[in-house]
Design an enzyme around this catalytic site. Structure first.
Site, PDB file in Angstrom:
ATOM      1  N   ALA A 134       0.844  -1.186   0.000  1.00 47.81           N
ATOM      2  CA  ALA A 134       0.000   0.000   0.000  1.00 47.81           C
ATOM      3  C   ALA A 134       0.885   1.243   0.000  1.00 47.81           C
ATOM      4  O   ALA A 134       2.093   1.142   0.247  1.00 47.81           O
ATOM      5  CB  ALA A 134      -0.906   0.019   1.232  1.00 47.81           C
ATOM      6  N   LYS A 135       0.291   2.369  -0.263  1.00 48.07           N
ATOM      7  CA  LYS A 135       0.997   3.644  -0.165  1.00 48.07           C
ATOM      8  C   LYS A 135      -0.037   4.741  -0.022  1.00 48.07           C
ATOM      9  O   LYS A 135      -1.179   4.582  -0.483  1.00 48.07           O
ATOM     10  CB  LYS A 135       1.824   3.912  -1.413  1.00 48.07           C
ATOM     11  CG  LYS A 135       3.021   4.833  -1.186  1.00 48.07           C
ATOM     12  CD  LYS A 135       4.112   4.086  -0.454  1.00 48.07           C
ATOM     13  CE  LYS A 135       5.432   4.783  -0.463  1.00 48.07           C
ATOM     14  NZ  LYS A 135       6.476   4.015   0.231  1.00 48.07           N
TER      15      LYS A 135
END
Lengths: 449, 181
Positions: A134-135
């Site tokens: 994720a980011k």
């Protein structure tokens, strides 16, 4: 002079009237939106064809699982209201909860965050830790904001993405322009809104709030372990190995110290002030003391018998067994790759080698241990932080380092094996392993419902 | 750190006529910026925090210096197009574990210019010296060696992704624009 001062003051007033977060523009923004995610897809397509990836799995991995864009209104110190754009993208949760940093920067955009989320999926898979990728990020100019503004921004952003966060959903961490304080605010916001202690919702916390021992040196230690494994697999001893390290920050200095303790001859190090070289091996502890005492924490001014000054460029092309770029991206490029004389490169930095340079180095028979393997020590110890928080039981630093070593040795071994079996460079081997493992997890779990 | 070769090529005087005034103006604005962001009562309170090694205050102060140095260089050199600053740590998530910056600031700037000239490097060198004097006078410390670390890129560097120009296309390291013409 008065005229110049007046001009400067007028310019500042103009800048101040346009809120800094809106005033700063990047000339590359439009180009980058196209480049980054397309590059990730192109890489995935290449890997998919090499491993014969099932088209259905390929289709799943070509898109993030979830993308959330939020408008974050913040009351600024002057009473005005600014609305910032924030993102959280979860690429894959097939192997476990998502993991990835939150960055604050004026140029954050959906394409970049999407690309970085996918890279985190691959990085966690290569490391063998049970996370997906994720980011997140917020388009803002954090250095122009006060601490109270940053706090309000962080808390509101956290509240808006909280439905998709959680110790078993998505675990943020520090990234560009975010730090332990920001993570503490994220965690506290989650605790307040969920009415329970949930500090394990983020990593990168101070040790006093549940952070892990050993995090500071983790990336550098991981680099040193990977270098040792590389030497072991190529039949070299530590004592006969010469090393050059570009960059003497947190990562470079830790890698230098540990490799020195392992018995390697670190013959060259450099930072923004230049570098030093001694073919007999540098006194790394003395250099570390010099840097610690220097007002700017730089190598500048270090002198010892037999030590000569060199430039960063000279370090990159020095005659050594192992070159460790631990500074910035794009340091080894098409224009200087033909001059690299190291036998192997261990990428401590993110993206230090351009794709064009990669091809040149491969053609020249220079082994490159890719960043997603070599600098995974940091994310591995972030995983340990989460594990310790979940158990509410914290390890001594020696245990952290022992477990880090075990995981890094294991992941190097797997990547090396794929590289040997498929006769591909280690970077491709790492991506093949990652994509295979993520796809295998999806297949085992099946497609809901 | 300025390019030693270019600086040596032009034997410029180490004092520009207005360098000291410009430096004092920059330092004053940086301290004011710090005071504003720290929400403290005036410059003296900000200076106390900076002298005490308050990390947050030091960060704002260094950023203030960075921004105002960039503005001054842009005003003094007509070829300068934009200025950026950068965190020098190999991975972003390791930057927050780096050592706390002490009270001796180091301003990191990447200057994007139409044309890199020896005159610009001489300007940077003179401004650097003036800033060293201004900071020593304000903080009562021994003068430090240097305040400015200025890297220069031109249109070719950015287009061809060479030198620091490559960072404008970077995904992991993000230069932060602090000034543009």
């Amino acid at each position: 002079m008065d005229r110049l001062k007046e001009e400067l003051t007028q310019k500042e007033q103009v800048t101040t009237r346009q809120h800094p977060a809106q005033a700063v523009r990047s000339f590359v923004a439009a180009e980058r939106k196209h480049d980054l995610w397309d590059d990730v897809l192109a890489q995935l397509n290449d890997v998919a064809s090499r491993i014969g990836l099932d088209p259905g799995m390929h289709a799943i991995l070509r898109q993030p699982e979830r993308e959330l864009t939020v408008a974050v209104p913040v009351m600024m110190d002057d009473g005005s209201i600014q609305v910032f754009t924030g993102y959280r993208i979860q690429h894959s949760s097939a192997r476990g909860p998502c993991k990835g940093g939150i960055r604050y920067h004026p140029n954050v955009n959906l394409h970049e965050v999407r690309a970085l989320a996918a890279l985190m999926t691959w990085k966690c898979a290569v490391a063998g830790i049970p996370y997906g990728g994720a980011k997140g990020g917020i388009q803002c100019a954090p250095k122009e904001m006060s601490q109270t503004e940053l706090c309000r921004l962080t808390r509101r952003f956290t509240a808006m993405i909280l439905p998709i966060l959680g110790p078993r959903r998505d675990i943020p961490a520090p990234d560009v322009n975010t730090d332990a304080q920001i993570m503490a605010w994220v965690a506290d916001t989650a605790c307040m809104l969920q009415n329970q202690s949930t500090m394990e919702i983020v990593t990168g916390k101070p040790v006093s709030l549940g952070g892990s021992q050993g995090r500071k040196e983790a990336t550098g230690r991981g680099v040193a372990v990977i270098t040792r494994e590389l030497l072991r697999h190529t039949g070299q001893t530590l004592e006969e190995t010469t090393v050059a390290i570009q960059g003497f920050g947190n990562v470079g200095s830790a890698a230098a110290a540990i490799l020195h303790d392992m018995g390697c001859k670190v013959v060259a190090v450099s930072d923004i002030s230049g570098g030093c070289h001694d073919p007999r091996g540098l006194d790394i502890p003395a250099i570390a003391r010099h840097v610690a005492a220097h007002p700017h924490h730089l190598l500048e001014g270090y002198a010892a018998p037999g030590v000569e000054s060199i430039s960063n460029e000279e370090l990159l092309t020095s005659q050594v067994n192992v070159l460790i770029p631990a500074a910035l991206e794009h340091q080894i490029r098409a224009d200087n790759a033909p001059q690299v004389r190291a036998k192997a490169i261990v990428e401590a930095a993110n993206g230090p080698t351009t794709p064009e340079a990669d091809a040149i180095l491969d053609e020249r028979g220079i082994l490159v241990v890719p960043d997603i393997l070599a600098n995974a020590g940091g994310v591995v110890v972030s995983y340990f932080e989460w594990v310790q928080d979940m158990q509410c039981f914290f390890w001594e630093e020696a245990e952290v380092n022992r477990q880090l070593e075990r995981i890094m040795v294991g992941s190097f071994g797997k990547v090396w094996e794929v590289g040997e079996q498929r006769a591909v460079p280690l970077r491709m081997a790492a991506y093949m392993l990652a994509v295979h493992d993520v796809a295998a997890a999806i297949q085992l779990r099946g497609i809901f419902p | 750190m300025t390019d030693p070769v270019s600086t040596q090529a032009l034997q410029a005087p180490r004092r520009l006529p207005d360098a000291d005034s410009i430096a004092e103006h920059i330092v004053h604005k940086a301290v004011s910026f710090c005071a504003e962001k720290m929400i403290v009562d005036g410059a003296e309170a900000a200076i106390d925090r900076i002298r005490g090694g308050d990390r947050v205050a030091c960060d704002y102060y260094v950023y203030g210096l960075t921004r105002h140095v960039a503005e001054s260089l842009g005003a003094l050199d007509g070829h300068t197009k934009a200025a950026y600053t950068l965190e020098y740590e190999s991975t972003p998530d390791d930057a927050c574990f780096a050592e706390t910056q002490p009270g001796a600031p180091l301003v990191h700037l990447i200057i994007w210019t139409e044309r890199e000239t020896a005159a610009f490097h001489a300007l940077v060198g003179a401004l650097d010296c003036a800033l060293v004097r201004a900071l020593a006078a304000l903080f009562g410390r021994d003068p430090q060696q240097s305040v400015l670390d200025v890297q220069v890129v031109d249109d070719q560097d950015v287009a061809n992704r060479t030198s620091y120009g490559a960072l404008f296309h970077a995904i992991h390291h993000r230069p932060l624009q602090v000034w543009e013409r």
